[in-house]
Scaffold this motif. Structure first.
Motif, mmCIF file in Angstrom:
data_model
loop_
_atom_site.group_PDB
_atom_site.id
_atom_site.type_symbol
_atom_site.label_atom_id
_atom_site.label_comp_id
_atom_site.label_asym_id
_atom_site.label_seq_id
_atom_site.Cartn_x
_atom_site.Cartn_y
_atom_site.Cartn_z
ATOM 1 N N SER A 1 0.812 -1.222 0.000
ATOM 2 C CA SER A 1 0.000 0.000 0.000
ATOM 3 C C SER A 1 0.847 1.275 0.000
ATOM 4 C CB SER A 1 -0.965 0.007 1.191
ATOM 5 O OG SER A 1 -0.252 -0.040 2.409
ATOM 6 N N ASP A 2 2.148 1.183 0.249
ATOM 7 C CA ASP A 2 3.043 2.342 0.178
ATOM 8 C C ASP A 2 3.432 2.688 -1.258
ATOM 9 O OD1 ASP A 2 3.410 2.793 3.015
ATOM 10 O OD2 ASP A 2 4.711 1.023 3.045
ATOM 11 N N GLY A 3 3.091 1.823 -2.211
ATOM 12 C CA GLY A 3 3.602 1.934 -3.568
ATOM 13 C C GLY A 3 3.419 3.290 -4.220
ATOM 14 N N ALA A 4 2.226 3.836 -4.192
ATOM 15 C CA ALA A 4 1.975 5.106 -4.886
ATOM 16 C C ALA A 4 2.750 6.253 -4.249
ATOM 17 C CB ALA A 4 0.482 5.416 -4.898
ATOM 18 N N ALA A 5 2.774 6.321 -2.925
ATOM 19 C CA ALA A 5 3.481 7.411 -2.248
ATOM 20 C C ALA A 5 4.991 7.309 -2.450
ATOM 21 C CB ALA A 5 3.143 7.422 -0.757
ATOM 22 N N VAL A 6 5.533 6.098 -2.349
ATOM 23 C CA VAL A 6 6.968 5.913 -2.556
ATOM 24 C C VAL A 6 7.324 6.223 -4.008
ATOM 25 C CG1 VAL A 6 8.846 4.221 -2.587
ATOM 26 C CG2 VAL A 6 7.257 4.289 -0.662
ATOM 27 N N TYR B 1 8.803 -0.510 -7.662
ATOM 28 C CA TYR B 1 8.545 -0.769 -6.244
ATOM 29 C C TYR B 1 7.874 -2.140 -6.075
ATOM 30 C CZ TYR B 1 6.779 -0.190 -1.483
ATOM 31 O OH TYR B 1 6.498 -0.360 -0.157
ATOM 32 N N ALA B 2 6.846 -2.415 -6.873
ATOM 33 C CA ALA B 2 6.143 -3.704 -6.775
ATOM 34 C C ALA B 2 7.094 -4.854 -7.101
ATOM 35 C CB ALA B 2 4.938 -3.708 -7.706
ATOM 36 N N LEU C 1 11.666 2.146 4.527
ATOM 37 C CA LEU C 1 11.235 3.536 4.419
ATOM 38 C C LEU C 1 11.376 4.238 5.754
ATOM 39 C CD1 LEU C 1 7.660 2.906 2.929
ATOM 40 C CD2 LEU C 1 9.789 2.907 1.666
ATOM 41 N N THR C 2 11.648 5.531 5.702
ATOM 42 C CA THR C 2 11.500 6.308 6.932
ATOM 43 C C THR C 2 10.016 6.318 7.270
ATOM 44 O OG1 THR C 2 11.374 8.349 5.632
ATOM 45 C CG2 THR C 2 13.527 7.773 6.580
ATOM 46 N N SER C 3 9.703 6.552 8.528
ATOM 47 C CA SER C 3 8.307 6.464 8.963
ATOM 48 C C SER C 3 7.390 7.386 8.175
ATOM 49 C CB SER C 3 8.197 6.740 10.462
ATOM 50 O OG SER C 3 8.761 8.002 10.768
ATOM 51 N N ASP C 4 7.911 8.525 7.707
ATOM 52 C CA ASP C 4 7.084 9.452 6.932
ATOM 53 C C ASP C 4 7.175 9.205 5.423
ATOM 54 O OD1 ASP C 4 9.636 10.330 6.388
ATOM 55 O OD2 ASP C 4 9.287 12.404 6.991
ATOM 56 N N GLY C 5 7.966 8.215 5.005
ATOM 57 C CA GLY C 5 8.101 7.904 3.590
ATOM 58 C C GLY C 5 8.931 8.895 2.791
ATOM 59 N N ALA D 1 12.184 8.993 2.612
ATOM 60 C CA ALA D 1 13.380 8.339 2.073
ATOM 61 C C ALA D 1 13.116 6.837 2.032
ATOM 62 C CB ALA D 1 14.607 8.639 2.918
ATOM 63 N N ALA D 2 13.707 6.187 1.038
ATOM 64 C CA ALA D 2 13.476 4.754 0.872
ATOM 65 C C ALA D 2 14.687 4.095 0.233
ATOM 66 C CB ALA D 2 12.243 4.505 0.001
ATOM 67 N N THR D 3 14.879 2.832 0.578
ATOM 68 C CA THR D 3 15.829 1.969 -0.130
ATOM 69 C C THR D 3 15.071 0.725 -0.561
ATOM 70 O OG1 THR D 3 16.574 1.020 1.980
ATOM 71 C CG2 THR D 3 17.943 2.761 1.011
ATOM 72 N N LEU D 4 15.296 0.318 -1.801
ATOM 73 C CA LEU D 4 14.675 -0.888 -2.343
ATOM 74 C C LEU D 4 15.779 -1.895 -2.610
ATOM 75 C CD1 LEU D 4 12.174 0.727 -4.891
ATOM 76 C CD2 LEU D 4 11.904 0.367 -2.425
ATOM 77 N N TRP D 5 15.726 -3.003 -1.895
ATOM 78 C CA TRP D 5 16.757 -4.041 -1.943
ATOM 79 C C TRP D 5 16.218 -5.273 -2.628
ATOM 80 C CZ3 TRP D 5 21.601 -3.366 0.380
ATOM 81 C CH2 TRP D 5 21.734 -2.239 1.210
ATOM 82 N N ARG D 6 17.016 -5.842 -3.505
ATOM 83 C CA ARG D 6 16.676 -7.125 -4.119
ATOM 84 C C ARG D 6 17.528 -8.198 -3.469
ATOM 85 N NH1 ARG D 6 12.907 -6.837 -8.149
ATOM 86 N NH2 ARG D 6 13.425 -8.974 -8.709
ATOM 87 N N ALA D 7 16.886 -9.306 -3.141
ATOM 88 C CA ALA D 7 17.518 -10.396 -2.394
ATOM 89 C C ALA D 7 18.536 -11.137 -3.259
ATOM 90 C CB ALA D 7 16.447 -11.358 -1.892
ATOM 91 N N PRO D 8 19.432 -11.880 -2.609
ATOM 92 C CA PRO D 8 20.362 -12.718 -3.365
ATOM 93 C C PRO D 8 19.619 -13.602 -4.363
ATOM 94 C CG PRO D 8 20.930 -12.719 -1.039
ATOM 95 C CD PRO D 8 19.611 -11.999 -1.164
#
Length: 194
Positions: free
Chosen positions: A9-14, A50-51, A61-65, A67-74
């Protein structure tokens, strides 16, 4: 400010925040040379990214959104053709005529990834209005605390000024390269396990 896991549900804002953060990024400027088109298409594209990153990893994400980092797993850093085909229509809607350049950029980026298992910091961004407050450092640090154990962490950046930021977090430049002949310059950076 706290850091939390991103959810669907954070997708649009992020996506909106990342679109603002990457409006002048050299890779996205190369993919979408027209700034007006870029501003219109980046929120759609970041919603797709993001999806995809949630399916293949984790968002912090920071609590207010702000800043964000998107990590992909090994073993999930490279997005396979199967996933791309399953999500082809929304991706095509986001990219439009920029699809060939986006595929060229994606192919070049994936072609420079290190061998073996690693955590991939796919996207790190901070709302331009909130930059300079340590939020980017905070979400990056939270990711490194979570992932920088037994495996390396890898990223690439198209902004030379970011090299010092990532170096302060333990990353080192392993390569400098361009996307194609006329594309932007990027720096590959690796952080060894601690």
């Amino acid at each position: 400010m706290t850091v939390r896991l991103g959810v669907r549900s954070d997708g649009a804002a992020v996506a909106a925040m990342l679109a603002r953060a990457f409006q002048d990024d050299p890779v996205f400027a190369w993919i979408f040379p027209d700034a007006t088109v870029r501003a219109r298409r980046l929120p759609q594209l970041f919603r797709q990214l993001y999806a995809s990153d949630l399916r293949g990893g984790t968002a912090l994400l920071t609590s207010d959104g702000a800043a964000a980092t998107l990590w992909r797993a090994p073993r999930r850093a490279r997005v396979g053709w199967g996933e791309m085909l399953r999500h082809a229509l929304p991706l095509l809607g986001a990219l439009g005529g920029a699809l060939p350049r986006a595929l060229a950029a994606s192919g070049a980026i994936e072609g420079r990834m290190p061998p073996g298992d690693f955590w991939y910091l796919h996207i790190a961004g901070c709302d331009p209005a909130m930059q300079g407050r340590g939020l980017g450092r905070q979400v990056l640090g939270a990711g490194l605390e979570r992932f920088a154990g037994r495996l390396p962490c890898y990223l690439e950046t198209a902004l030379e000024r970011n090299i010092g930021f990532y170096a302060a977090a333990g990353f080192r430049v392993t390569d400098a390269w361009r996307i194609g002949r006329d594309g932007p310059r990027l720096w590959s950076m690796l952080r060894e396990p601690v």
